[in-house]
Design a protein around this motif. Structure first.
Motif, PDB file in Angstrom:
ATOM      1  N   ASP A  43       1.883 -14.123 -22.730  1.00 24.26           N
ATOM      2  CA  ASP A  43       2.734 -15.308 -22.825  1.00 24.26           C
ATOM      3  C   ASP A  43       4.127 -15.009 -22.263  1.00 24.26           C
ATOM      4  OD1 ASP A  43       2.951 -18.071 -23.628  1.00 24.26           O
ATOM      5  OD2 ASP A  43       4.319 -17.381 -25.194  1.00 24.26           O
ATOM      6  N   ARG A  44       4.686 -13.847 -22.611  1.00 24.31           N
ATOM      7  CA  ARG A  44       6.006 -13.465 -22.063  1.00 24.31           C
ATOM      8  C   ARG A  44       5.934 -13.325 -20.543  1.00 24.31           C
ATOM      9  NH1 ARG A  44       5.954 -10.111 -26.724  1.00 24.31           N
ATOM     10  NH2 ARG A  44       5.354  -8.336 -25.460  1.00 24.31           N
ATOM     11  N   MET A  45       4.840 -12.764 -20.053  1.00 27.84           N
ATOM     12  CA  MET A  45       4.668 -12.599 -18.616  1.00 27.84           C
ATOM     13  C   MET A  45       4.632 -13.966 -17.926  1.00 27.84           C
ATOM     14  SD  MET A  45       1.411 -11.058 -16.589  1.00 27.84           S
ATOM     15  CE  MET A  45       1.848  -9.342 -16.510  1.00 27.84           C
ATOM     16  N   ILE A  46       3.907 -14.911 -18.493  1.00 29.07           N
ATOM     17  CA  ILE A  46       3.821 -16.254 -17.915  1.00 29.07           C
ATOM     18  C   ILE A  46       5.197 -16.910 -17.909  1.00 29.07           C
ATOM     19  CG2 ILE A  46       2.863 -18.574 -18.250  1.00 29.07           C
ATOM     20  CD1 ILE A  46       0.315 -17.137 -19.332  1.00 29.07           C
ATOM     21  N   HIS A  47       5.939 -16.769 -19.004  1.00 25.21           N
ATOM     22  CA  HIS A  47       7.298 -17.335 -19.056  1.00 25.21           C
ATOM     23  C   HIS A  47       8.185 -16.731 -17.964  1.00 25.21           C
ATOM     24  CE1 HIS A  47       7.181 -19.950 -22.515  1.00 25.21           C
ATOM     25  NE2 HIS A  47       6.559 -19.012 -23.225  1.00 25.21           N
ATOM     26  N   ARG A  48       8.096 -15.409 -17.772  1.00 23.48           N
ATOM     27  CA  ARG A  48       8.893 -14.756 -16.729  1.00 23.48           C
ATOM     28  C   ARG A  48       8.511 -15.295 -15.350  1.00 23.48           C
ATOM     29  NH1 ARG A  48       8.004 -10.036 -19.597  1.00 23.48           N
ATOM     30  NH2 ARG A  48       6.412  -9.373 -18.146  1.00 23.48           N
ATOM     31  N   ILE A  49       7.218 -15.450 -15.118  1.00 23.39           N
ATOM     32  CA  ILE A  49       6.761 -15.952 -13.821  1.00 23.39           C
ATOM     33  C   ILE A  49       7.310 -17.359 -13.589  1.00 23.39           C
ATOM     34  CG2 ILE A  49       4.733 -16.725 -12.528  1.00 23.39           C
ATOM     35  CD1 ILE A  49       3.215 -14.361 -13.818  1.00 23.39           C
ATOM     36  N   ILE A  50       7.212 -18.199 -14.602  1.00 28.84           N
ATOM     37  CA  ILE A  50       7.683 -19.586 -14.474  1.00 28.84           C
ATOM     38  C   ILE A  50       9.206 -19.620 -14.306  1.00 28.84           C
ATOM     39  CG2 ILE A  50       7.925 -21.786 -15.696  1.00 28.84           C
ATOM     40  CD1 ILE A  50       5.092 -21.155 -16.873  1.00 28.84           C
ATOM     41  N   ASP A  51       9.919 -18.877 -15.152  1.00 23.55           N
ATOM     42  CA  ASP A  51      11.373 -18.892 -15.116  1.00 23.55           C
ATOM     43  C   ASP A  51      11.952 -18.360 -13.819  1.00 23.55           C
ATOM     44  OD1 ASP A  51      11.303 -19.932 -17.654  1.00 23.55           O
ATOM     45  OD2 ASP A  51      11.798 -18.040 -18.656  1.00 23.55           O
ATOM     46  N   LYS A  52      11.280 -17.386 -13.227  1.00 21.04           N
ATOM     47  CA  LYS A  52      11.812 -16.780 -12.005  1.00 21.04           C
ATOM     48  C   LYS A  52      11.116 -17.294 -10.757  1.00 21.04           C
ATOM     49  CE  LYS A  52      13.464 -12.702 -14.314  1.00 21.04           C
ATOM     50  NZ  LYS A  52      13.595 -11.272 -14.327  1.00 21.04           N
ATOM     51  N   GLY A  53      10.341 -18.355 -10.894  1.00 20.95           N
ATOM     52  CA  GLY A  53       9.707 -18.965  -9.733  1.00 20.95           C
ATOM     53  C   GLY A  53       8.760 -18.041  -9.003  1.00 20.95           C
ATOM     54  N   LEU A  54       8.047 -17.213  -9.754  1.00 17.02           N
ATOM     55  CA  LEU A  54       7.079 -16.266  -9.215  1.00 17.02           C
ATOM     56  C   LEU A  54       7.736 -15.165  -8.354  1.00 17.02           C
ATOM     57  CD1 LEU A  54       4.139 -18.659  -8.285  1.00 17.02           C
ATOM     58  CD2 LEU A  54       4.314 -17.191 -10.260  1.00 17.02           C
ATOM     59  N   SER A  55       9.029 -15.038  -8.399  1.00 19.72           N
ATOM     60  CA  SER A  55       9.687 -13.988  -7.613  1.00 19.72           C
ATOM     61  C   SER A  55       9.410 -12.609  -8.216  1.00 19.72           C
ATOM     62  CB  SER A  55      11.190 -14.232  -7.549  1.00 19.72           C
ATOM     63  OG  SER A  55      11.761 -14.149  -8.840  1.00 19.72           O
ATOM     64  N   THR A  56       8.840 -12.576  -9.442  1.00 21.05           N
ATOM     65  CA  THR A  56       8.548 -11.291 -10.076  1.00 21.05           C
ATOM     66  C   THR A  56       7.259 -10.679  -9.552  1.00 21.05           C
ATOM     67  OG1 THR A  56       7.356 -12.385 -11.862  1.00 21.05           O
ATOM     68  CG2 THR A  56       9.702 -11.957 -12.218  1.00 21.05           C
ATOM     69  N   LEU A  57       6.531 -11.390  -8.709  1.00 20.77           N
ATOM     70  CA  LEU A  57       5.242 -10.897  -8.230  1.00 20.77           C
ATOM     71  C   LEU A  57       5.380 -10.016  -7.027  1.00 20.77           C
ATOM     72  CD1 LEU A  57       3.170 -14.145  -8.650  1.00 20.77           C
ATOM     73  CD2 LEU A  57       3.396 -12.257 -10.230  1.00 20.77           C
TER      74      LEU A  57
END
Length: 134
Positions: free
Chosen positions: A120-134
């Motif tokens: 869930d935290r990972m999904i929030h990070r992905i959403i919050d940072k616009g997938l720039s964490t990938l």
């Protein structure tokens, strides 16, 4: 609910995000079972007769790791693209049969509460940072 928000991203980024989540889930399951013998509800234990056989072979008997046969089971554990998502597990053959049998006795496929929180935290990070964490 958070996964639905991923649907708003462009297809290529959404696929990348879902694959990263699936890979993390697969890694969590593999590590939890192989390193700790931890199923979804408890430590997984061998039946007494099989435990004795493993002791004679010099193999781990403290908890079930599903690692007999030189880890062949885990070398076939994978994520596979299926339509808009990914399948996590064993596709076919003996490995699938062994995993299915063991899962029926000691459920291990799935996420623990702690793993769910991590995803869930990972999904929030992905959403919050616009997938720039990938």
């Amino acid at each position: 609910q958070q996964l639905k928000k991923l649907g708003k991203f462009p297809q290529n980024l959404r696929n990348k995000g879902v694959k990263k989540i699936a890979t993390t889930i697969a890694t969590n399951i593999s590590k939890r079972v192989q390193q700790q013998g931890q199923g979804l509800n408890r430590k997984m234990q061998y039946k007494d007769s099989y435990k004795k056989w493993r002791q004679k072979q010099g193999l781990n008997t403290r908890f079930k790791t599903l690692s007999a046969n030189k880890n062949r089971l885990w070398t076939q554990f994978d994520i596979t693209k299926t339509g808009s998502g990914y399948r996590i597990g064993w596709a076919k053959g003996e490995a699938k049969n062994i995993a299915t049998y063991n899962h029926e006795k000691d459920p291990f496929m799935g996420l623990t509460r702690e793993e769910e929180k991590h995803i869930d935290r990972m999904i929030h990070r992905i959403i919050d940072k616009g997938l720039s964490t990938l």
